[in-house]
Design a protein around this motif. Structure first.
Motif, PDB file in Angstrom:
ATOM      1  N   THR A 130       0.868  -1.172   0.000  1.00  0.00           N
ATOM      2  CA  THR A 130       0.000   0.000   0.000  1.00  0.00           C
ATOM      3  C   THR A 130       0.902   1.218   0.000  1.00  0.00           C
ATOM      4  N   VAL A 131       0.667   2.117  -0.952  1.00  0.00           N
ATOM      5  CA  VAL A 131       1.466   3.336  -1.062  1.00  0.00           C
ATOM      6  C   VAL A 131       0.531   4.523  -1.229  1.00  0.00           C
ATOM      7  N   SER A 132       1.032   5.702  -0.965  1.00  0.00           N
ATOM      8  CA  SER A 132       0.249   6.908  -1.230  1.00  0.00           C
ATOM      9  C   SER A 132       1.084   7.850  -2.082  1.00  0.00           C
ATOM     10  N   ALA A 133       0.391   8.692  -2.822  1.00  0.00           N
ATOM     11  CA  ALA A 133       1.057   9.652  -3.708  1.00  0.00           C
ATOM     12  C   ALA A 133       0.104  10.809  -3.939  1.00  0.00           C
ATOM     13  N   PRO A 134       0.645  11.977  -4.240  1.00  0.00           N
ATOM     14  CA  PRO A 134      -0.228  13.125  -4.481  1.00  0.00           C
ATOM     15  C   PRO A 134      -1.045  12.972  -5.760  1.00  0.00           C
ATOM     16  N   ALA A 135      -2.246  13.519  -5.747  1.00  0.00           N
ATOM     17  CA  ALA A 135      -3.048  13.592  -6.966  1.00  0.00           C
ATOM     18  C   ALA A 135      -2.211  14.289  -8.030  1.00  0.00           C
ATOM     19  N   GLY A 136      -2.365  13.866  -9.276  1.00  0.00           N
ATOM     20  CA  GLY A 136      -1.581  14.429 -10.374  1.00  0.00           C
ATOM     21  C   GLY A 136      -0.339  13.609 -10.692  1.00  0.00           C
ATOM     22  N   THR A 137      -0.068  12.585  -9.892  1.00  0.00           N
ATOM     23  CA  THR A 137       1.068  11.694 -10.108  1.00  0.00           C
ATOM     24  C   THR A 137       0.591  10.494 -10.917  1.00  0.00           C
ATOM     25  N   SER A 138       1.435   9.975 -11.793  1.00  0.00           N
ATOM     26  CA  SER A 138       1.058   8.753 -12.509  1.00  0.00           C
ATOM     27  C   SER A 138       1.198   7.565 -11.563  1.00  0.00           C
ATOM     28  N   ILE A 139       0.447   6.514 -11.852  1.00  0.00           N
ATOM     29  CA  ILE A 139       0.570   5.299 -11.046  1.00  0.00           C
ATOM     30  C   ILE A 139       2.008   4.797 -11.090  1.00  0.00           C
ATOM     31  N   CYS A 140       2.630   4.819 -12.256  1.00  0.00           N
ATOM     32  CA  CYS A 140       4.009   4.349 -12.410  1.00  0.00           C
ATOM     33  C   CYS A 140       4.951   5.140 -11.502  1.00  0.00           C
ATOM     34  N   GLU A 141       4.859   6.454 -11.522  1.00  0.00           N
ATOM     35  CA  GLU A 141       5.712   7.281 -10.670  1.00  0.00           C
ATOM     36  C   GLU A 141       5.471   6.977  -9.197  1.00  0.00           C
ATOM     37  N   ALA A 142       4.202   6.800  -8.820  1.00  0.00           N
ATOM     38  CA  ALA A 142       3.870   6.503  -7.429  1.00  0.00           C
ATOM     39  C   ALA A 142       4.518   5.193  -6.987  1.00  0.00           C
ATOM     40  N   LEU A 143       4.454   4.161  -7.840  1.00  0.00           N
ATOM     41  CA  LEU A 143       5.055   2.887  -7.490  1.00  0.00           C
ATOM     42  C   LEU A 143       6.567   3.008  -7.371  1.00  0.00           C
ATOM     43  N   LEU A 144       7.189   3.616  -8.370  1.00  0.00           N
ATOM     44  CA  LEU A 144       8.645   3.765  -8.353  1.00  0.00           C
ATOM     45  C   LEU A 144       9.113   4.592  -7.152  1.00  0.00           C
ATOM     46  N   ASP A 145       8.402   5.668  -6.856  1.00  0.00           N
ATOM     47  CA  ASP A 145       8.766   6.529  -5.721  1.00  0.00           C
ATOM     48  C   ASP A 145       8.657   5.815  -4.382  1.00  0.00           C
ATOM     49  N   ASN A 146       7.885   4.737  -4.363  1.00  0.00           N
ATOM     50  CA  ASN A 146       7.686   3.984  -3.130  1.00  0.00           C
ATOM     51  C   ASN A 146       8.381   2.622  -3.138  1.00  0.00           C
ATOM     52  N   GLY A 147       9.382   2.479  -3.998  1.00  0.00           N
ATOM     53  CA  GLY A 147      10.231   1.290  -3.984  1.00  0.00           C
ATOM     54  C   GLY A 147       9.662   0.061  -4.653  1.00  0.00           C
ATOM     55  N   ILE A 148       8.628   0.217  -5.481  1.00  0.00           N
ATOM     56  CA  ILE A 148       8.083  -0.918  -6.227  1.00  0.00           C
ATOM     57  C   ILE A 148       8.579  -0.786  -7.661  1.00  0.00           C
ATOM     58  N   PRO A 149       9.539  -1.623  -8.060  1.00  0.00           N
ATOM     59  CA  PRO A 149      10.258  -1.440  -9.328  1.00  0.00           C
ATOM     60  C   PRO A 149       9.509  -1.943 -10.562  1.00  0.00           C
ATOM     61  N   ILE A 150       8.331  -1.409 -10.802  1.00  0.00           N
ATOM     62  CA  ILE A 150       7.567  -1.814 -11.979  1.00  0.00           C
ATOM     63  C   ILE A 150       8.373  -1.504 -13.238  1.00  0.00           C
ATOM     64  N   GLU A 151       8.288  -2.402 -14.207  1.00  0.00           N
ATOM     65  CA  GLU A 151       8.989  -2.154 -15.472  1.00  0.00           C
ATOM     66  C   GLU A 151       8.417  -0.920 -16.158  1.00  0.00           C
ATOM     67  N   HIS A 152       9.292  -0.207 -16.839  1.00  0.00           N
ATOM     68  CA  HIS A 152       8.887   0.958 -17.634  1.00  0.00           C
ATOM     69  C   HIS A 152       9.966   1.184 -18.691  1.00  0.00           C
ATOM     70  N   ALA A 153      10.038   0.234 -19.616  1.00  0.00           N
ATOM     71  CA  ALA A 153      11.130   0.174 -20.587  1.00  0.00           C
ATOM     72  C   ALA A 153      11.251   1.416 -21.461  1.00  0.00           C
ATOM     73  N   CYS A 154      10.153   2.109 -21.716  1.00  0.00           N
ATOM     74  CA  CYS A 154      10.210   3.287 -22.595  1.00  0.00           C
ATOM     75  C   CYS A 154      10.383   4.582 -21.795  1.00  0.00           C
ATOM     76  N   GLU A 155      10.707   4.441 -20.518  1.00  0.00           N
ATOM     77  CA  GLU A 155      10.894   5.607 -19.644  1.00  0.00           C
ATOM     78  C   GLU A 155       9.642   6.476 -19.571  1.00  0.00           C
ATOM     79  N   MET A 156       8.484   5.828 -19.534  1.00  0.00           N
ATOM     80  CA  MET A 156       7.192   6.479 -19.344  1.00  0.00           C
ATOM     81  C   MET A 156       6.778   7.393 -20.495  1.00  0.00           C
ATOM     82  N   SER A 157       7.122   6.999 -21.720  1.00  0.00           N
ATOM     83  CA  SER A 157       6.779   7.823 -22.885  1.00  0.00           C
ATOM     84  C   SER A 157       5.616   7.250 -23.701  1.00  0.00           C
ATOM     85  N   CYS A 158       4.911   6.269 -23.172  1.00  0.00           N
ATOM     86  CA  CYS A 158       3.764   5.646 -23.841  1.00  0.00           C
ATOM     87  C   CYS A 158       4.185   4.964 -25.143  1.00  0.00           C
TER      88      CYS A 158
END
Length: 114
Positions: A18-46
């Protein structure tokens, strides 16, 4: 601040988290900021689907998908109606429950030629 409950995933968070993050943050950023290393091979560029998540609760609170995300999601492993690319899904004020699919399509990780 919205809370994200991550269901257990054998590699990223075996016990769930369970993590928290400010509104306006992407889910990916929230996970990474809280130590959950979700893959993001394109560096979050869709430009890939490695950060694909399934939003089990709170889906309607997220920003709408755009055409680029919809096109990429068509390639995601385990696509469901409530699938999102976590790099494109922006938190509002509502709490979420998400599932990170067990597999992703990541040619670099799988050792395919680049």
């Amino acid at each position: 601040m919205p809370v994200i409950q991550i269901l257990p995933h054998p590699e990223y968070c075996p016990q769930g988290a369970t993590v928290s993050a400010p509104a306006g943050t992407s889910i990916c950023e929230a996970l990474l900021d809280n130590g959950i290393p979700i893959e993001h091979a394109c560096e979050m560029s869709c430009a890939c689907t490695t950060c694909h998540v399934i939003v089990r609760k709170g889906y309607d609170s997220l920003n709408p998908t755009e055409e680029c995300e919809d096109d990429m999601l068509d390639r995601a492993w385990g696509l469901e109606p409530q699938s999102r690319l976590s790099c494109q899904a922006i938190l509002a004020q509502q709490d979420l429950v998400i599932e990170i699919p067990r597999y992703s399509i990541n040619h670099a990780k799988e050792g395919a030629p680049t």
